[in-house]
Every structure is written in C-alpha cells, then in structure tokens.
Design an enzyme around this catalytic site. Structure first.
Site, PDB file in Angstrom:
ATOM      1  N   TYR A   1      37.318  35.982   1.305  1.00  0.00           N
ATOM      2  CA  TYR A   1      37.754  35.946  -0.087  1.00  0.00           C
ATOM      3  C   TYR A   1      36.742  36.738  -0.921  1.00  0.00           C
ATOM      4  O   TYR A   1      35.713  37.190  -0.421  1.00  0.00           O
ATOM      5  CB  TYR A   1      37.817  34.496  -0.584  1.00  0.00           C
ATOM      6  CG  TYR A   1      38.673  33.590   0.259  1.00  0.00           C
ATOM      7  CD1 TYR A   1      40.054  33.738   0.298  1.00  0.00           C
ATOM      8  CD2 TYR A   1      38.096  32.569   1.025  1.00  0.00           C
ATOM      9  CE1 TYR A   1      40.846  32.902   1.075  1.00  0.00           C
ATOM     10  CE2 TYR A   1      38.886  31.717   1.796  1.00  0.00           C
ATOM     11  CZ  TYR A   1      40.254  31.899   1.825  1.00  0.00           C
ATOM     12  OH  TYR A   1      41.021  31.066   2.603  1.00  0.00           O
TER      13      TYR A   1
ATOM     14  N   GLN B   1      48.593  38.954  14.503  1.00  0.00           N
ATOM     15  CA  GLN B   1      47.672  37.938  14.986  1.00  0.00           C
ATOM     16  C   GLN B   1      47.069  38.310  16.342  1.00  0.00           C
ATOM     17  O   GLN B   1      45.868  38.125  16.560  1.00  0.00           O
ATOM     18  CB  GLN B   1      48.383  36.592  15.084  1.00  0.00           C
ATOM     19  CG  GLN B   1      48.606  35.923  13.744  1.00  0.00           C
ATOM     20  CD  GLN B   1      49.276  34.572  13.886  1.00  0.00           C
ATOM     21  OE1 GLN B   1      50.125  34.376  14.744  1.00  0.00           O
ATOM     22  NE2 GLN B   1      48.889  33.624  13.046  1.00  0.00           N
TER      23      GLN B   1
ATOM     24  N   ASP C   1      48.414  29.246   5.855  1.00  0.00           N
ATOM     25  CA  ASP C   1      49.388  28.228   6.231  1.00  0.00           C
ATOM     26  C   ASP C   1      50.426  28.784   7.203  1.00  0.00           C
ATOM     27  O   ASP C   1      50.724  28.168   8.226  1.00  0.00           O
ATOM     28  CB  ASP C   1      50.081  27.671   4.987  1.00  0.00           C
ATOM     29  CG  ASP C   1      49.093  27.047   4.007  1.00  0.00           C
ATOM     30  OD1 ASP C   1      48.042  26.578   4.473  1.00  0.00           O
ATOM     31  OD2 ASP C   1      49.359  27.053   2.803  1.00  0.00           O
TER      32      ASP C   1
ATOM     33  N   ARG D   1      37.659  33.854   7.243  1.00  0.00           N
ATOM     34  CA  ARG D   1      37.974  32.993   6.107  1.00  0.00           C
ATOM     35  C   ARG D   1      39.083  32.022   6.489  1.00  0.00           C
ATOM     36  O   ARG D   1      39.802  32.208   7.473  1.00  0.00           O
ATOM     37  CB  ARG D   1      38.413  33.828   4.917  1.00  0.00           C
ATOM     38  CG  ARG D   1      39.819  34.380   5.044  1.00  0.00           C
ATOM     39  CD  ARG D   1      40.279  35.160   3.828  1.00  0.00           C
ATOM     40  NE  ARG D   1      41.715  34.989   3.635  1.00  0.00           N
ATOM     41  CZ  ARG D   1      42.469  35.818   2.930  1.00  0.00           C
ATOM     42  NH1 ARG D   1      41.929  36.888   2.347  1.00  0.00           N
ATOM     43  NH2 ARG D   1      43.765  35.572   2.775  1.00  0.00           N
ATOM     44  N   GLY D   2      39.241  30.970   5.665  1.00  0.00           N
ATOM     45  CA  GLY D   2      40.374  30.078   5.821  1.00  0.00           C
ATOM     46  C   GLY D   2      40.316  29.261   7.090  1.00  0.00           C
ATOM     47  O   GLY D   2      39.251  28.851   7.549  1.00  0.00           O
ATOM     48  N   GLU D   3      41.475  29.023   7.702  1.00  0.00           N
ATOM     49  CA  GLU D   3      41.556  28.153   8.874  1.00  0.00           C
ATOM     50  C   GLU D   3      41.932  28.901  10.141  1.00  0.00           C
ATOM     51  O   GLU D   3      41.261  28.786  11.166  1.00  0.00           O
ATOM     52  CB  GLU D   3      42.569  27.028   8.623  1.00  0.00           C
ATOM     53  CG  GLU D   3      42.688  26.053   9.783  1.00  0.00           C
ATOM     54  CD  GLU D   3      43.489  24.819   9.440  1.00  0.00           C
ATOM     55  OE1 GLU D   3      44.275  24.371  10.304  1.00  0.00           O
ATOM     56  OE2 GLU D   3      43.339  24.290   8.325  1.00  0.00           O
ATOM     57  N   ASP D   4      42.997  29.680  10.110  1.00  0.00           N
ATOM     58  CA  ASP D   4      43.477  30.315  11.335  1.00  0.00           C
ATOM     59  C   ASP D   4      42.446  31.286  11.900  1.00  0.00           C
ATOM     60  O   ASP D   4      42.091  31.234  13.084  1.00  0.00           O
ATOM     61  CB  ASP D   4      44.802  31.040  11.086  1.00  0.00           C
ATOM     62  CG  ASP D   4      45.422  31.571  12.374  1.00  0.00           C
ATOM     63  OD1 ASP D   4      45.608  30.767  13.316  1.00  0.00           O
ATOM     64  OD2 ASP D   4      45.712  32.770  12.441  1.00  0.00           O
ATOM     65  N   SER D   5      41.926  32.185  11.056  1.00  0.00           N
ATOM     66  CA  SER D   5      40.946  33.160  11.544  1.00  0.00           C
ATOM     67  C   SER D   5      39.635  32.476  11.930  1.00  0.00           C
ATOM     68  O   SER D   5      38.918  32.940  12.830  1.00  0.00           O
ATOM     69  CB  SER D   5      40.683  34.246  10.494  1.00  0.00           C
ATOM     70  OG  SER D   5      40.241  33.688   9.277  1.00  0.00           O
TER      71      SER D   5
END
Length: 380
Positions: A196, A258, A20, A274-278
């Site tokens: 994860y 980043q 986030d 993983r996730g959104e940003d990466s």
C-alpha cells in the site's frame, strides 16, 4: 479424505481491490480440483476479479472458469436454491432472500463465516464455535491461522514440491523472468515490492541505492507506484519502465495472475507483500519477507502484526529477531527504514534459513481447503 458430492456457495464482496477475491478464488479452485465439490463463487465486483483472472467476461452474470461457476452478485437477488455448504467470506452479509432459501431447505446447510487471517491467541478459542443463527440455520466461525486448532493456510497439493523444483532450476527462473522482460544481473539481489502507499518507502529506496550490493527492485502495478514515482521524481510509471539510481534498479511489472505471482515470489531473494493472499504466498516462497498489513480503525491491525511477529521470530537469535521485527514495525508505521534494513542485511543467511524452516513448519498443518472439508464431514 473421501470425495464429496456436494454443492458449495462462496460469497465475496470486494473490499480492498484484490485481497478478498484473491483468497476466495484460490479457495474455490482448490475445492473443485482437489475435493471434487461443485462450487459457485458469488462476486460483486467482476472488474477487480478480471485482474486476477483475465479470462473473466465482466458482462456475464454466470460463467465457468477453471471448473468454478462464477456468478455476479446482483443488486436484486435471483431465485436460487441454497447450497449444502455456504461460506460468507470475511463477514460479508448474505442476501436476505438467499438466507430464506437456506432456512427453507429440508436439511439446513453448513453456514460458515470464513474470517480474516490472524495469529492472535484468541483465534484458537473461537475457531469452529457457533456464531449467530438465522431461523433454523446455525452459523459457525472459521478462522485461518498459523497454529494447531485453527483452519490453517491455503496451500494447494504439491505446491512446496513445485516451488522447490523451480528454485533449484536457474534456467526455469531465467526463462520466467525473461518472459516479464526482466534481465537480472548476476550479482544483484532481487526484491519484489507489492504494498500500500507508504511514507517509509523513500528511506528504504535511499538505502538500497547507496548500498554496495546492487538491487533489482520489481514493482508490480499497484498502489505503491505513486511513492516510487515521487522518489524517482518522474511522471506516471508505465509497465516496463526501468530506472537506475546508483546501485538500485527499479522496474515496473504488469499486474500478473496468481500463479505467475507465485513464480515471481519464488525468484526473489526478499519479498515485500501486502494484505492476506500475497502474505501467505510469500511464506510458501520460503524467502525472507516484509508484510504491509491492511490498516484498520484504532490501529487494531498492529495487534495482529505483533501477534504474528511473536510466532514468526521464535527460533531466531535475539539480534536477528530484533532486526526483522524492527523492519516490520517501521514499515507499518511509515517510518525511516534505513537502520532496520541494514540490521536485517547483517542476518541475511539466518533469516533465509528461518524462512525455509517456517514454511516447512506451516506445511505440517492441514491446508485451509482440506480443513473446511473435514469440518463439513465432522458436522454431518
């Protein structure tokens, strides 16, 4: 796009370590740098933020970083005026006193819920629609996405040109890798692993170790390290740890900023993220990738996974599409990876060309920051 002399407030509650805050920090910087707006970024967890931005002083309630006013989101809300544009990231609940301040403005602000990234078809129909209302202040849905009529993806100006220039320079890549203590063998494929916890990892590592092609696996500090430790049968892995098993070299990297993470992705032949940003940054790297999607209740994340695969595999041959789709599904199920990884390797060249084509296709859309600014211009 004209410069906007406006003030924006972005609210972020840190739910999953870095995802986030990673998105909102990147967005805030781009709005300041490319659209000349004043941005306050309200964050409830400065310790998580510090990992992405080491310059952050976690003891300060207010500070400036890269042109962004960073404010700690306190438990007791201070008296403050509302901004012209208010973004609640990922459905976070704004402080009640701040919502009263929004309603007290002579001209109500534009209030947006910046939602999670999804490739599902329904997103197009909901993007930009009114949501709830607080007194006289209307909230709107704003969905990032991969298709026309969504909010697009975060992409700074000139990003693809910088990436291409870097990937064409062996010297620049070598210098960057050496700065992280990485000595890449000339015949080894370079893979990054940011994920994860995953029970399927051991089968993938077994397959890489038994391969005829050597692999140098780069593992930034993170949640998957415990699974790597168990596979290696070692104690706690520290930054800089280097272990070799047959054809596989495993190296632990520090958690990087980043911008450095972008360079790491650009160096690698294959990126597990993983996730959104990466996930988005791996797509701009124009390399084949493997996404570990954030797990949600009732497995609704798997619908998001399938929706993306449907879009992403268009244009691939049937065998290549089946191979990469099988790899993603087995990875996200924590299942055996061996068969799907070997199938994916057979289509390496096609998947590489496809990753480049997908990157260029996505770059035809307006980036997320520009789409937000345009939405505001149209609204006023």
């Amino acid at each position: 796009m004209p410069e906007l002399k406006t003030r924006w407030d972005i609210f972020c509650t840190v739910v999953d370590n870095f995802g986030d805050i990673g998105v909102t920090w990147r967005l805030a910087r781009q709005l300041v740098a490319e659209h000349s707006v004043d941005v306050r970024l309200w964050v409830d967890d400065l310790r998580a933020f510090e990992r992405l931005c080491p310059q952050i002083d976690i003891n300060l309630s207010q500070q400036w970083q890269e042109g962004v006013e960073v404010c700690h989101w306190p438990s007791e809300w201070p008296v403050t005026s509302a901004a012209d544009v208010v973004i609640g990231a990922f459905a976070c609940q704004l402080p009640h006193d701040y919502m009263d301040a929004m309603a007290a403005r002579e001209q109500p602000p534009l209030w947006l819920n910046l939602d999670y990234l999804s490739a599902e078809d329904w997103v197009i129909g909901c993007h930009g629609l009114p949501s709830v209302k607080y007194q006289n202040v209307q909230k709107y849905f704003f969905f990032p996405g991969f298709q026309k009529d969504t909010g697009g993806l975060l992409r700074e100006r000139g990003l693809l040109e910088r990436r291409q220039q870097f990937q064409l320079s062996s010297a620049a890549q070598q210098q960057f890798l050496q700065g992280l203590g990485i000595e890449r063998a000339c015949d080894a494929q370079l893979i990054s692993l940011f994920a994860y916890e995953n029970t399927g990892l051991a089968s993938w590592l077994d397959t890489l170790a038994a391969d005829s092609t050597p692999t140098h696996l780069l593992v930034p500090e993170g949640r998957v390290l415990g699974d790597v430790e168990r596979w290696l049968s070692v104690g706690e892995l520290a930054v800089g740890a280097l272990h070799v098993r047959q054809a596989l070299t495993v190296q632990v990297l520090p958690f990087v900023r980043q911008d450095q993470y972008d360079y790491l992705l650009w160096c690698c032949d294959f990126n597990a993220v993983r996730g959104e940003d990466s996930f988005v940054r791996a797509q701009w790297a124009a390399r084949p990738l493997l996404w570990h999607i954030y797990q949600q209740d009732d497995d609704i994340h798997l619908d998001k996974l399938e929706a993306f695969l449907t879009l992403y595999t268009k244009g691939l041959s049937t065998p290549a599409a089946e191979a990469i789709s099988g790899l993603w599904r087995s990875w996200n199920a924590g299942a055996d990876m061996a068969e799907h990884w070997l199938a994916t390797r057979k289509h390496e060249a096609e998947l590489q060309n496809h990753a480049q084509a997908w990157c260029l296709e996505q770059a035809l859309q307006a980036d997320l920051a520009t789409a937000l600014v345009q939405f505001y211009v149209n609204w006023i």
